[in-house]
Design a protein around this motif. Structure first.
Motif, PDB file in Angstrom:
ATOM      1  N   GLU A  65       0.844  -1.209   0.000  1.00  0.00           N
ATOM      2  CA  GLU A  65       0.000   0.000   0.000  1.00  0.00           C
ATOM      3  C   GLU A  65       0.876   1.255   0.000  1.00  0.00           C
ATOM      4  O   GLU A  65       0.676   2.166  -0.828  1.00  0.00           O
ATOM      5  CB  GLU A  65      -0.884  -0.031   1.253  1.00  0.00           C
ATOM      6  N   LEU A  66       1.859   1.283   0.886  1.00  0.00           N
ATOM      7  CA  LEU A  66       2.756   2.445   0.976  1.00  0.00           C
ATOM      8  C   LEU A  66       3.450   2.699  -0.361  1.00  0.00           C
ATOM      9  O   LEU A  66       3.542   3.837  -0.833  1.00  0.00           O
ATOM     10  CB  LEU A  66       3.802   2.180   2.073  1.00  0.00           C
ATOM     11  N   MET A  67       3.927   1.639  -0.979  1.00  0.00           N
ATOM     12  CA  MET A  67       4.684   1.821  -2.224  1.00  0.00           C
ATOM     13  C   MET A  67       3.785   2.235  -3.380  1.00  0.00           C
ATOM     14  O   MET A  67       4.226   2.969  -4.275  1.00  0.00           O
ATOM     15  CB  MET A  67       5.481   0.563  -2.525  1.00  0.00           C
ATOM     16  N   PHE A  96      -1.828  14.961   0.428  1.00  0.00           N
ATOM     17  CA  PHE A  96      -0.474  14.844  -0.142  1.00  0.00           C
ATOM     18  C   PHE A  96       0.384  14.060   0.851  1.00  0.00           C
ATOM     19  O   PHE A  96      -0.131  13.139   1.506  1.00  0.00           O
ATOM     20  CB  PHE A  96       0.083  16.255  -0.463  1.00  0.00           C
ATOM     21  N   CYS A  97       1.656  14.422   0.977  1.00  0.00           N
ATOM     22  CA  CYS A  97       2.581  13.550   1.712  1.00  0.00           C
ATOM     23  C   CYS A  97       2.223  13.377   3.196  1.00  0.00           C
ATOM     24  O   CYS A  97       2.524  12.322   3.772  1.00  0.00           O
ATOM     25  CB  CYS A  97       4.008  14.059   1.562  1.00  0.00           C
ATOM     26  N   SER A 105       2.064   5.572   8.684  1.00  0.00           N
ATOM     27  CA  SER A 105       2.937   5.511   9.863  1.00  0.00           C
ATOM     28  C   SER A 105       2.106   5.498  11.155  1.00  0.00           C
ATOM     29  O   SER A 105       2.079   4.508  11.870  1.00  0.00           O
ATOM     30  CB  SER A 105       3.925   6.679   9.865  1.00  0.00           C
ATOM     31  N   PHE A 106       1.366   6.576  11.425  1.00  0.00           N
ATOM     32  CA  PHE A 106       0.574   6.603  12.668  1.00  0.00           C
ATOM     33  C   PHE A 106      -0.537   5.549  12.638  1.00  0.00           C
ATOM     34  O   PHE A 106      -0.817   4.897  13.635  1.00  0.00           O
ATOM     35  CB  PHE A 106      -0.028   7.994  12.886  1.00  0.00           C
ATOM     36  N   ARG A 112       8.685   5.383  10.442  1.00  0.00           N
ATOM     37  CA  ARG A 112       8.601   6.743   9.886  1.00  0.00           C
ATOM     38  C   ARG A 112       9.752   7.049   8.915  1.00  0.00           C
ATOM     39  O   ARG A 112       9.565   7.742   7.920  1.00  0.00           O
ATOM     40  CB  ARG A 112       8.592   7.726  11.072  1.00  0.00           C
ATOM     41  N   ASP A 113      10.940   6.507   9.214  1.00  0.00           N
ATOM     42  CA  ASP A 113      12.093   6.787   8.333  1.00  0.00           C
ATOM     43  C   ASP A 113      11.859   6.259   6.923  1.00  0.00           C
ATOM     44  O   ASP A 113      12.265   6.882   5.940  1.00  0.00           O
ATOM     45  CB  ASP A 113      13.369   6.137   8.891  1.00  0.00           C
ATOM     46  N   VAL A 114      11.210   5.091   6.828  1.00  0.00           N
ATOM     47  CA  VAL A 114      10.939   4.495   5.506  1.00  0.00           C
ATOM     48  C   VAL A 114      10.023   5.440   4.720  1.00  0.00           C
ATOM     49  O   VAL A 114      10.236   5.721   3.533  1.00  0.00           O
ATOM     50  CB  VAL A 114      10.267   3.113   5.665  1.00  0.00           C
ATOM     51  N   ILE A 115       9.004   5.957   5.418  1.00  0.00           N
ATOM     52  CA  ILE A 115       8.033   6.834   4.748  1.00  0.00           C
ATOM     53  C   ILE A 115       8.668   8.173   4.386  1.00  0.00           C
ATOM     54  O   ILE A 115       8.461   8.690   3.281  1.00  0.00           O
ATOM     55  CB  ILE A 115       6.786   7.020   5.638  1.00  0.00           C
TER      56      ILE A 115
END
Ligand SMILES: Nc1ncnc2c1ncn2[C@@H]1O[C@H](COP(=O)(O)OP(=O)(O)OP(=O)(O)O)[C@@H](O)[C@H]1O
Ligand SMILES: [Mg+2]
Length: 218
Positions: A65-67, A96-97, A105-106, A112-115
């Motif tokens: 999903e994130l990607m 947006f971001c 993340s939350f 969080r670093d990956v995002i």
């Protein structure tokens, strides 16, 4: 460079309603805008949107999903946002971001670093000048979104609406902590009010912040 305004908030808080009103209001004052949305905003990203919001896709993993969000954003920034801002336009973007931080993340608990890394790559240096957080209790937003989905004849984009209330509460709290961390970029608007009252609050804030030069030339 133009001026980049994003709208954020939980499901059904009123982002799409308010961003359209703002675009019409600015256009009535002779200020033209590029109005766009995420996920989507261009044909390739719209195809990714349909995967992301389709409630049938229950098996979509959090990382996939994130990607997909990052891929849609990379395309949208390249095709729409970066060219418009480079041309000096005011860009209004519905999510947006910050949505990726709030939800993935939350909400989902991805590191969080990956995002941050994916967002940095996908945004290609396009950072919002102003982010309007339409803040409301997710129970209010979900009820509004549910009514809108029932009344609509289009595709049922409800994969997130079907998440548990606790998920949406984490998203709301996440948005508020993002806003607290960057008070100069965010304005927080009470989304539980009437459409008219919310619009008055947003338009007042936006008009005082759009640079004078852009107000004059658009
Ligand atoms: N302040 C408000 N009071 C009552 N109803 C509202 C308000 N704002 C919007 N609505 C209605 O609630 C529904 C959801 O609003 P809208 O689609 O603008 O929310 P959204 O934040 O864009 O939702 P999503 O996150 O699902 O995209 C719509 O039917 C809209 O007409
Ligand atoms: Mg919307």
């Amino acid at each position: 460079m133009g001026y980049f305004i994003t709208f954020e908030g939980v499901e059904g808080c009123g982002k799409t309603t308010q961003i359209k009103l703002l675009s019409e209001h600015l256009s009535g004052r002779g200020i033209s805008t590029t109005l766009t949305r995420e996920p989507g905003g261009c044909p390739i990203a719209d195809k990714i949107r349909s995967i992301l919001l389709d409630a049938e896709n229950r098996a979509l993993s959090p990382l996939a999903e994130l990607m997909l969000y990052a891929a849609a954003r990379a395309q949208h920034v390249t095709e729409v946002i970066a060219p418009a801002l480079t041309a000096g336009k005011i860009v209004l973007c519905d999510r947006f971001c910050d949505a990726t931080l709030a939800y993935q993340s939350f909400g989902r608990g991805i590191d969080r670093d990956v995002i941050d890394t994916l967002n940095r790559q996908a945004c290609q240096g396009m950072v919002p000048n102003l982010t309007v957080l339409v803040d409301c209790d997710p129970r209010i937003g979900l009820e509004r979104a549910r009514r809108r989905i029932e009344a609509s004849s289009g595709p049922r984009e409800e994969r997130f609406e079907l998440e548990a209330l606790a998920f949406h509460q984490r998203v709301r709290d996440g948005y508020r902590s993002l806003a607290d961390a960057e008070p100069d970029r965010f304005v927080i608007i009470d989304g539980s009010d009437t459409i008219e009252a919310i619009f008055t609050a947003i338009s007042t804030q936006v008009l005082t912040r759009i640079p004078e030069a852009l107000r004059a030339v658009c």
